[in-house]
Design a protein around this motif. Structure first.
Motif, mmCIF file in Angstrom:
data_model
loop_
_atom_site.group_PDB
_atom_site.id
_atom_site.type_symbol
_atom_site.label_atom_id
_atom_site.label_comp_id
_atom_site.label_asym_id
_atom_site.label_seq_id
_atom_site.Cartn_x
_atom_site.Cartn_y
_atom_site.Cartn_z
ATOM 1 N N ALA A 30 79.281 27.536 50.580
ATOM 2 C CA ALA A 30 78.840 28.663 49.781
ATOM 3 C C ALA A 30 80.647 29.363 49.269
ATOM 4 N N TRP A 31 81.629 29.355 50.265
ATOM 5 C CA TRP A 31 82.597 29.972 49.781
ATOM 6 C C TRP A 31 83.552 29.009 48.800
ATOM 7 N N LEU A 32 83.278 27.790 48.921
ATOM 8 C CA LEU A 32 83.742 26.465 48.062
ATOM 9 C C LEU A 32 83.407 26.841 46.742
ATOM 10 N N LEU A 33 82.110 27.234 46.619
ATOM 11 C CA LEU A 33 81.226 27.551 45.294
ATOM 12 C C LEU A 33 82.212 28.476 44.547
ATOM 13 N N VAL A 34 82.717 29.550 45.210
ATOM 14 C CA VAL A 34 83.332 30.620 44.482
ATOM 15 C C VAL A 34 84.990 30.919 44.687
ATOM 16 N N ALA A 35 85.209 30.295 45.453
ATOM 17 C CA ALA A 35 86.854 30.283 45.735
ATOM 18 C C ALA A 35 87.946 29.914 44.643
ATOM 19 N N GLU A 36 88.814 30.615 44.606
ATOM 20 C CA GLU A 36 89.788 30.687 43.693
ATOM 21 C C GLU A 36 91.035 30.732 44.283
ATOM 22 N N PRO A 37 91.827 29.478 44.366
ATOM 23 C CA PRO A 37 91.524 28.421 43.560
ATOM 24 C C PRO A 37 90.460 27.414 44.196
ATOM 25 N N GLU A 44 92.959 28.789 54.601
ATOM 26 C CA GLU A 44 92.550 29.851 53.855
ATOM 27 C C GLU A 44 91.153 30.066 53.895
ATOM 28 N N MET A 45 90.195 29.135 54.358
ATOM 29 C CA MET A 45 88.842 29.367 54.461
ATOM 30 C C MET A 45 88.653 30.099 55.692
ATOM 31 N N ALA A 46 89.347 29.676 56.766
ATOM 32 C CA ALA A 46 89.354 30.373 58.166
ATOM 33 C C ALA A 46 89.623 32.132 57.670
ATOM 34 N N GLN A 47 90.537 32.375 57.126
ATOM 35 C CA GLN A 47 90.928 33.682 56.723
ATOM 36 C C GLN A 47 89.926 34.166 56.046
ATOM 37 N N ALA A 48 89.477 33.677 54.838
ATOM 38 C CA ALA A 48 88.505 34.269 54.046
ATOM 39 C C ALA A 48 86.955 34.555 54.648
ATOM 40 N N GLU A 77 102.501 19.256 49.847
ATOM 41 C CA GLU A 77 101.912 20.064 50.978
ATOM 42 C C GLU A 77 101.428 18.957 52.106
ATOM 43 N N ARG A 78 101.447 19.838 53.311
ATOM 44 C CA ARG A 78 101.097 19.038 54.709
ATOM 45 C C ARG A 78 99.472 19.372 54.998
ATOM 46 N N ALA A 79 98.956 20.406 54.293
ATOM 47 C CA ALA A 79 97.657 20.724 54.744
ATOM 48 C C ALA A 79 96.727 19.906 53.692
ATOM 49 N N ASP A 80 95.538 19.454 54.339
ATOM 50 C CA ASP A 80 94.380 18.974 53.336
ATOM 51 C C ASP A 80 94.139 20.222 52.977
ATOM 52 N N ARG A 81 93.294 19.909 51.696
ATOM 53 C CA ARG A 81 92.457 20.906 50.742
ATOM 54 C C ARG A 81 91.215 20.290 50.665
ATOM 55 N N TYR A 82 90.059 21.139 50.547
ATOM 56 C CA TYR A 82 88.751 20.692 50.525
ATOM 57 C C TYR A 82 88.112 21.628 49.241
ATOM 58 N N ALA A 83 87.305 20.654 48.737
ATOM 59 C CA ALA A 83 86.625 21.359 47.403
ATOM 60 C C ALA A 83 85.404 20.709 47.326
#
Length: 147
Positions: A30-37, A44-48, A77-83
């Motif tokens: 659900a978060w990835l559907l609306v997250a910016e970026p 970032e997801m943990a924080q949100a 960047e060292r961290a993986d990103r997810y989309a």
């Protein structure tokens, strides 16, 4: 996260749970559907979402395994990103498209029982799932043509 967005994310989890996703995976989706970026790190997801990275890790693995999200890496960047993976919803629906066949076949087995119990109920089940089995691929093809 603003309260309206938080409420929407929590509400959106319910249908995802209904199809068998764990609550945390549903919240991530659900978060990835609306997250910016649209590409988010686990931090970032943990924080949100107010969740630990440890709780998110299995959810992200599951969503990647289901091919609903993809893991990305930005240069330097060292961290993986997810989309959300492009075409994820069509793929998910196609995976679930085999379900009507299973229900239809089971209803037909029930109709073939010698006792003849549940006839009308089983016919209704068989007819609905036979219809979906036939029409779902056509609907998806039409959607693809119009997209």
């Amino acid at each position: 996260m603003n309260p309206l967005l938080k409420a929407w994310v929590e509400e959106t989890v319910l249908p995802f749970e209904g199809v068998g996703l764990p609550r945390v995976a549903g919240r991530v989706l659900a978060w990835l559907l609306v997250a910016e970026p649209p590409e988010q790190t686990a931090k970032e997801m943990a924080q949100a979402l107010g969740a630990s990275k440890g709780a998110l890790s299995p959810a992200l693995r599951l969503l990647a395994h289901l091919r609903l999200v993809e893991r990305l890496r930005r240069p330097q960047e060292r961290a993986d990103r997810y989309a959300i993976r492009p075409g994820a919803w069509r793929r998910l629906l196609l995976q679930k498209a085999c379900t009507p066949s299973l229900y239809r076949a089971q209803a037909e087995k029930g109709l073939a029982l010698p006792e003849g119990q549940g006839g009308e109920r089983l016919r209704e089940m068989r007819d609905l799932y036979a219809f979906l089995e036939e029409e779902l691929p056509r609907l998806l093809a039409r959607f693809q043509e119009e997209a």
